[in-house]
Motif scaffolding. Structure first.
Motif, PDB file in Angstrom:
ATOM      1  N   ARG A  31      20.185 -47.346 -36.343  1.00 29.20           N
ATOM      2  CA  ARG A  31      19.349 -46.968 -35.195  1.00 29.20           C
ATOM      3  C   ARG A  31      20.069 -45.940 -34.330  1.00 29.20           C
ATOM      4  O   ARG A  31      21.257 -46.090 -34.016  1.00 29.20           O
ATOM      5  N   VAL A  32      19.331 -44.892 -33.940  1.00 27.55           N
ATOM      6  CA  VAL A  32      19.863 -43.825 -33.104  1.00 27.55           C
ATOM      7  C   VAL A  32      18.969 -43.660 -31.880  1.00 27.55           C
ATOM      8  O   VAL A  32      17.743 -43.521 -32.012  1.00 27.55           O
ATOM      9  N   GLY A  33      19.552 -43.702 -30.708  1.00 32.54           N
ATOM     10  CA  GLY A  33      18.802 -43.450 -29.480  1.00 32.54           C
ATOM     11  C   GLY A  33      19.051 -42.028 -29.012  1.00 32.54           C
ATOM     12  O   GLY A  33      20.188 -41.549 -29.046  1.00 32.54           O
ATOM     13  N   VAL A  34      17.999 -41.329 -28.579  1.00 34.43           N
ATOM     14  CA  VAL A  34      18.125 -39.928 -28.181  1.00 34.43           C
ATOM     15  C   VAL A  34      17.475 -39.718 -26.817  1.00 34.43           C
ATOM     16  O   VAL A  34      16.286 -40.025 -26.634  1.00 34.43           O
ATOM     17  N   LEU A  35      18.244 -39.198 -25.868  1.00 32.87           N
ATOM     18  CA  LEU A  35      17.719 -38.860 -24.550  1.00 32.87           C
ATOM     19  C   LEU A  35      17.589 -37.341 -24.469  1.00 32.87           C
ATOM     20  O   LEU A  35      18.583 -36.619 -24.575  1.00 32.87           O
ATOM     21  N   VAL A  36      16.359 -36.847 -24.296  1.00 33.14           N
ATOM     22  CA  VAL A  36      16.053 -35.424 -24.319  1.00 33.14           C
ATOM     23  C   VAL A  36      15.720 -34.944 -22.914  1.00 33.14           C
ATOM     24  O   VAL A  36      14.906 -35.552 -22.216  1.00 33.14           O
ATOM     25  N   ILE A  37      16.326 -33.837 -22.501  1.00 33.47           N
ATOM     26  CA  ILE A  37      16.131 -33.352 -21.137  1.00 33.47           C
ATOM     27  C   ILE A  37      14.715 -32.832 -20.907  1.00 33.47           C
ATOM     28  O   ILE A  37      14.141 -32.996 -19.829  1.00 33.47           O
ATOM     29  N   LEU A  38      14.111 -32.201 -21.909  1.00 38.75           N
ATOM     30  CA  LEU A  38      12.783 -31.614 -21.752  1.00 38.75           C
ATOM     31  C   LEU A  38      11.687 -32.654 -21.976  1.00 38.75           C
ATOM     32  O   LEU A  38      11.927 -33.718 -22.544  1.00 38.75           O
ATOM     33  N   SER A  39      10.468 -32.314 -21.551  1.00 40.12           N
ATOM     34  CA  SER A  39       9.342 -33.218 -21.728  1.00 40.12           C
ATOM     35  C   SER A  39       8.941 -33.280 -23.196  1.00 40.12           C
ATOM     36  O   SER A  39       9.262 -32.389 -23.988  1.00 40.12           O
ATOM     37  N   GLU A  40       8.215 -34.300 -23.561  1.00 39.29           N
ATOM     38  CA  GLU A  40       7.802 -34.481 -24.951  1.00 39.29           C
ATOM     39  C   GLU A  40       6.876 -33.361 -25.412  1.00 39.29           C
ATOM     40  O   GLU A  40       6.848 -33.009 -26.592  1.00 39.29           O
ATOM     41  N   THR A  41       6.104 -32.776 -24.496  1.00 41.90           N
ATOM     42  CA  THR A  41       5.135 -31.746 -24.862  1.00 41.90           C
ATOM     43  C   THR A  41       5.706 -30.332 -24.835  1.00 41.90           C
ATOM     44  O   THR A  41       5.034 -29.389 -25.229  1.00 41.90           O
ATOM     45  N   ASP A  42       6.940 -30.166 -24.371  1.00 41.26           N
ATOM     46  CA  ASP A  42       7.536 -28.834 -24.329  1.00 41.26           C
ATOM     47  C   ASP A  42       7.778 -28.341 -25.754  1.00 41.26           C
ATOM     48  O   ASP A  42       8.333 -29.081 -26.581  1.00 41.26           O
ATOM     49  N   PRO A  43       7.408 -27.102 -26.072  1.00 43.59           N
ATOM     50  CA  PRO A  43       7.616 -26.584 -27.433  1.00 43.59           C
ATOM     51  C   PRO A  43       9.068 -26.652 -27.888  1.00 43.59           C
ATOM     52  O   PRO A  43       9.342 -26.868 -29.074  1.00 43.59           O
ATOM     53  N   SER A  99      21.214 -35.088 -24.171  1.00 47.56           N
ATOM     54  CA  SER A  99      21.156 -33.626 -24.045  1.00 47.56           C
ATOM     55  C   SER A  99      21.070 -33.156 -22.598  1.00 47.56           C
ATOM     56  O   SER A  99      20.475 -32.127 -22.310  1.00 47.56           O
ATOM     57  N   SER A 100      21.665 -33.910 -21.693  1.00 51.76           N
ATOM     58  CA  SER A 100      21.758 -33.471 -20.298  1.00 51.76           C
ATOM     59  C   SER A 100      22.931 -34.169 -19.641  1.00 51.76           C
ATOM     60  O   SER A 100      23.361 -35.247 -20.077  1.00 51.76           O
ATOM     61  N   GLY A 101      23.463 -33.546 -18.590  1.00 50.83           N
ATOM     62  CA  GLY A 101      24.569 -34.154 -17.873  1.00 50.83           C
ATOM     63  C   GLY A 101      24.188 -35.484 -17.258  1.00 50.83           C
ATOM     64  O   GLY A 101      24.974 -36.442 -17.265  1.00 50.83           O
ATOM     65  N   ALA A 102      22.965 -35.568 -16.725  1.00 53.55           N
ATOM     66  CA  ALA A 102      22.502 -36.812 -16.114  1.00 53.55           C
ATOM     67  C   ALA A 102      22.419 -37.925 -17.156  1.00 53.55           C
ATOM     68  O   ALA A 102      22.806 -39.071 -16.896  1.00 53.55           O
TER      69      ALA A 102
END
Length: 327
Positions: A31-43, A99-102
């Motif tokens: 299992r891999v957890g991923v925190l993405v800085i951009l919104s889900e709908t951003d290209p 993918s973000s400092g926060a």
């Protein structure tokens, strides 16, 4: 037109494994957890997550078969990052990708045992030594402060009439952007330019700044890495076109959206590299033994259509140096 890739020995190390580790096979679902800085709908979200998953697949990890990837999107502020980190850690992932400092700070505060791989973080918290990061954190950095001078140089080459450059960022969103100011200030006299820092905190302030710059002859704009401005990149590009402001951006998605020129590390490529680190961790290596890597691939993109709309004639030598020209 793609012409350049900067590859270092350290970068190559991301795909080399000891024989005993290489021999291990992914025989159970991880299992891999991923925190993405951009919104889900951003290209850009789709581009980055696709690159990450394709990187894993090339290394034998098939989503739904032997690996489960859980995403949380729009993680750019501390409160949201803490909630998302807590949520994902309840699922007991084998490794976390942020993918973000926060997001990095939030996961580091929430766990000292789950391995963390960061992507696109300029100043990773808790990492004092890149070669030996220590703890449970490793990953891929993006920029270093001298980039400020390089952005100024490229902007002057493509728009020689620019004499006053605003460096716009949100000082409350990230401590990173101000780090590029000193190198730009030091280099400015060499190019017959001056720089000013321009803080913004909301979309209305972005519009006000752009309108003011548009009324000042010889104005230009630098958009450094910032965890706030990417959420307004379409507005920034539109306002730069409206007020005929030559601007250089840290990330290529601005140029793809109509920005004049971008120069910076290939974030999509870093997501592919992150897949290699995740693979190594899933096969038994420890984050503490994986060195933090600096950018190995940079992209210089010129939007020729935008240049023509601004009345700029791009020098042939600059076109020849570009990795890609958007026509």
């Amino acid at each position: 037109m793609k012409r350049r890739e900067f590859i270092t020995l350290l970068g190559g190390a991301a795909v080399m494994w000891p024989p005993d580790v290489r021999a291990q096979q992914p025989d159970q679902k991880r299992r891999v957890g991923v925190l993405v800085i951009l919104s889900e709908t951003d290209p850009q979200t789709l581009v980055r997550t696709t690159a990450f998953q394709q990187g894993l697949e090339k290394l034998g990890w098939k989503v739904g078969r032997n690996v489960q990837i859980d995403y949380r999107f729009g993680v750019r502020e501390d409160e949201r990052a803490r909630a998302a980190a807590t949520d994902l850690l309840r699922l007991t992932p084998d490794v976390m990708v942020v993918s973000s400092g926060a997001a990095l700070r939030a996961v580091q505060q929430a766990t000292r045992t789950t391995p963390i791989v960061f992507v696109g973080v300029s100043e990773p918290a808790g990492v004092a030594n890149l070669a030996h990061p220590g703890g449970n954190t490793t990953g891929f950095t993006t920029f270093e402060p001298s980039m400020g001078a390089k952005w100024l140089e490229l902007l002057k080459e493509i728009a020689p009439h620019v004499t006053r450059v605003a460096i716009m960022f949100n000082p409350g969103a990230t401590p990173v952007a101000p780090l590029f100011v000193p190198s730009a200030q030091e280099a400015a006299p060499r190019f017959g330019m001056e720089t000013v820092t321009t803080p913004v905190h909301a979309s209305g302030e972005i519009e006000a700044v752009m309108a003011r710059l548009g009324g000042e002859p010889g104005s230009g704009l630098i958009i450094p890495p910032d965890s706030f401005l990417p959420f307004h990149y379409k507005l920034i590009v539109e306002q730069a076109a409206r007020y005929r402001l030559p601007a250089i951006y840290a990330f290529r998605f601005y140029a793809d959206a109509g920005g004049l020129v971008s120069y910076g590390p290939d974030i999509v490529d870093e997501f592919r590299q992150a897949a290699a680190y995740v693979d190594r961790i899933l096969r038994g290596e420890k984050a503490i033994d994986l060195p933090v890597q600096q950018p190995t691939k940079f992209e210089f993109v010129i939007n020729l259509k935008t240049a023509k709309a601004l009345g700029l004639e791009v020098p042939p030598i600059l076109l020849a140096r570009a990795d890609e020209v958007i026509e």
